[in-house]
Design a protein around this motif. Structure first.
Motif, PDB file in Angstrom:
ATOM      1  N   ILE A  82       4.021   7.249   6.778  1.00 31.00           N
ATOM      2  CA  ILE A  82       3.213   7.725   5.647  1.00 31.00           C
ATOM      3  C   ILE A  82       2.649   6.517   4.895  1.00 31.00           C
ATOM      4  N   THR A  83       1.365   6.548   4.653  1.00 30.68           N
ATOM      5  CA  THR A  83       0.641   5.391   4.112  1.00 30.68           C
ATOM      6  C   THR A  83      -0.320   5.836   3.021  1.00 30.68           C
ATOM      7  N   LEU A  84      -0.362   5.071   1.939  1.00 31.59           N
ATOM      8  CA  LEU A  84      -1.288   5.321   0.835  1.00 31.59           C
ATOM      9  C   LEU A  84      -2.536   4.459   1.008  1.00 31.59           C
ATOM     10  N   VAL A  85      -3.701   5.064   0.824  1.00 28.05           N
ATOM     11  CA  VAL A  85      -4.969   4.336   0.876  1.00 28.05           C
ATOM     12  C   VAL A  85      -5.749   4.640  -0.402  1.00 28.05           C
ATOM     13  N   ILE A  86      -6.130   3.580  -1.118  1.00 26.16           N
ATOM     14  CA  ILE A  86      -6.905   3.697  -2.350  1.00 26.16           C
ATOM     15  C   ILE A  86      -8.311   3.188  -2.080  1.00 26.16           C
ATOM     16  N   GLN A  87      -9.302   4.033  -2.291  1.00 30.54           N
ATOM     17  CA  GLN A  87     -10.698   3.629  -2.078  1.00 30.54           C
ATOM     18  C   GLN A  87     -11.412   3.541  -3.424  1.00 30.54           C
ATOM     19  N   ASP A  88     -11.885   2.352  -3.748  1.00 32.79           N
ATOM     20  CA  ASP A  88     -12.619   2.117  -4.988  1.00 32.79           C
ATOM     21  C   ASP A  88     -13.918   2.929  -4.960  1.00 32.79           C
TER      22      ASP A  88
ATOM     23  N   TYR B  19       1.708   0.247   2.368  1.00 32.76           N
ATOM     24  CA  TYR B  19       2.694   0.703   3.348  1.00 32.76           C
ATOM     25  C   TYR B  19       4.023   0.949   2.624  1.00 32.76           C
ATOM     26  N   LEU B  20       4.533   2.152   2.730  1.00 35.17           N
ATOM     27  CA  LEU B  20       5.733   2.536   2.015  1.00 35.17           C
ATOM     28  C   LEU B  20       6.974   2.103   2.780  1.00 35.17           C
TER      29      LEU B  20
ATOM     30  N   ILE C 164      12.087  11.233  -2.016  1.00 34.45           N
ATOM     31  CA  ILE C 164      11.571   9.873  -1.939  1.00 34.45           C
ATOM     32  C   ILE C 164      10.352   9.814  -2.859  1.00 34.45           C
ATOM     33  N   PHE C 165      10.367   8.870  -3.797  1.00 38.60           N
ATOM     34  CA  PHE C 165       9.305   8.820  -4.795  1.00 38.60           C
ATOM     35  C   PHE C 165       8.814   7.387  -4.985  1.00 38.60           C
TER      36      PHE C 165
END
Length: 250
Positions: free
Chosen positions: A52-58, A68-69, A106-107
Motif C-alpha cells: 500500500i502506497t500513498l501518492v500526493i499530486q500537486d 512508502y508505508l 494501522i494508522f
C-alpha cells in the motif's frame, strides 16, 4: 490496474489497484491537490491489499510525491483529509485494518504543508506510550492502570454471572490466584469534531480491554487527542464499559 511481467521464462503478476482517492489542498497553496492510495491486490483477496502506497499530486504543478508505508498490508485501506494540526491546511490520515481476531489498526498521518512531508502521528510511538496493566481484584473488580500516565480505572465485573466469576473467585469474593487481562494496541482512530467553529479535527483513539481471553471484552480505553503545537496530546482519557441487561426488581 495493471499486471507487471518479469524477464525470461519467469513471469511475475502484480495487480496495482486504486484503493482510495480524495481531493483537498494539502500543501497550503490554495489549489486542490489529488491524493491517491494504491495497493497490490492479489486475485481473489477481496478487501486485502499489500504494498500500500500513498501518492500526493500537486494540483498546481502536477508533480507527485510517493510515500512508502512501513506497514503496508491489510484490509479496507482508506484516506481521510482534514486539518488536524490546526494550521488551516488539510492533513492526510491513512487507516488500514489488520484483520484477525485482535482487531488492530494501522494508522499514518502526514502533513504536507509547503510541500514538506512530515509524519505527525506514529502508531508505534502511541502504542508504546499508552500501555496499561489490567489486574483482577477482590470482590469482582478489574483495575486498568498506568503508572507512566498516573491513571487508574476500575471496572465492576459482577454482572458476568457465577459461571464466569467462579473461575477466578472464591465464594467470599476473594481471588483464587492473581489474574491478569490486557489492553490491546490501538484498534480504531476516529476523526472527531469537538469545536464546530474551528473547522478542524481531533482524534479519538480506541483500545480494547480484554480479560483472560481475547474474546472476553471488558471495555475500551478511549483517548481524545488534540494537537498541542508539535504533536498530539491527550485531552481526555477515559474507559467505556459495556452495558449489561437491566434486571427489574419489581
Amino acid at each position: 490496474m495493471y499486471r507487471e511481467r518479469g524477464y525470461g521464462s519467469l513471469t511475475l503478476y502484480r495487480t496495482i489497484t486504486l484503493l482510495d482517492f480524495k481531493q483537498a489542498d494539502v500543501n497550503g497553496d490554495k489549489t486542490i491537490d489529488n491524493i491517491y492510495l494504491y495497493g497490490n491486490k492479489p486475485d481473489g483477496t477481496g478487501d486485502f491489499a499489500d504494498q500500500i502506497t500513498l501518492v500526493i499530486q500537486d494540483g498546481h504543478s502536477n508533480q507527485t510525491t510517493t510515500v512508502y508505508l512501513q506497514y503496508n498490508a491489510g484490509y479496507n485501506a482508506r484516506l481521510f483529509l482534514g486539518d488536524f494540526s490546526k494550521d488551516g491546511v488539510a492533513d492526510i490520515l491513512i487507516s488500514i485494518d489488520s484483520g484477525g481476531s485482535g482487531g488492530y489498526g494501522i494508522f499514518y498521518m502526514y502533513s504536507f504543508k509547503d510541500n514538506n512531508l512530515q509524519e505527525i502521528f506514529n502508531i508505534e510511538k502511541y502504542n508504546t506510550i499508552y500501555k496499561f496493566n489490567v489486574n483482577y481484584e477482590d470482590f469482582y473488580k478489574v483495575s486498568v492502570g498506568s503508572p507512566q500516565l498516573n491513571v487508574l480505572f476500575t471496572i465492576d465485573i459482577s454482572y458476568k454471572g457465577n459461571e464466569y466469576l467462579s473461575q477466578y473467585y472464591n465464594e467470599d469474593g476473594k481471588l483464587k490466584q492473581p489474574v491478569k487481562g490486557e489492553v490491546l494496541a490501538i484498534g480504531a482512530l476516529y476523526p472527531i469534531v469537538t469545536n464546530v467553529k474551528s473547522n478542524s479535527y481531533d482524534l479519538l483513539a480506541v483500545q480494547r480491554i480484554t480479560g483472560t481471553t481475547n474474546s472476553d471484552t471488558l471495555g475500551y480505553v478511549e483517548n481524545l487527542l488534540t494537537w498541542g503545537g508539535s504533536g498530539f496530546i491527550s485531552s481526555r482519557l477515559s474507559v467505556a464499559i459495556l452495558g449489561s441487561n437491566l434486571i427489574s426488581h419489581y
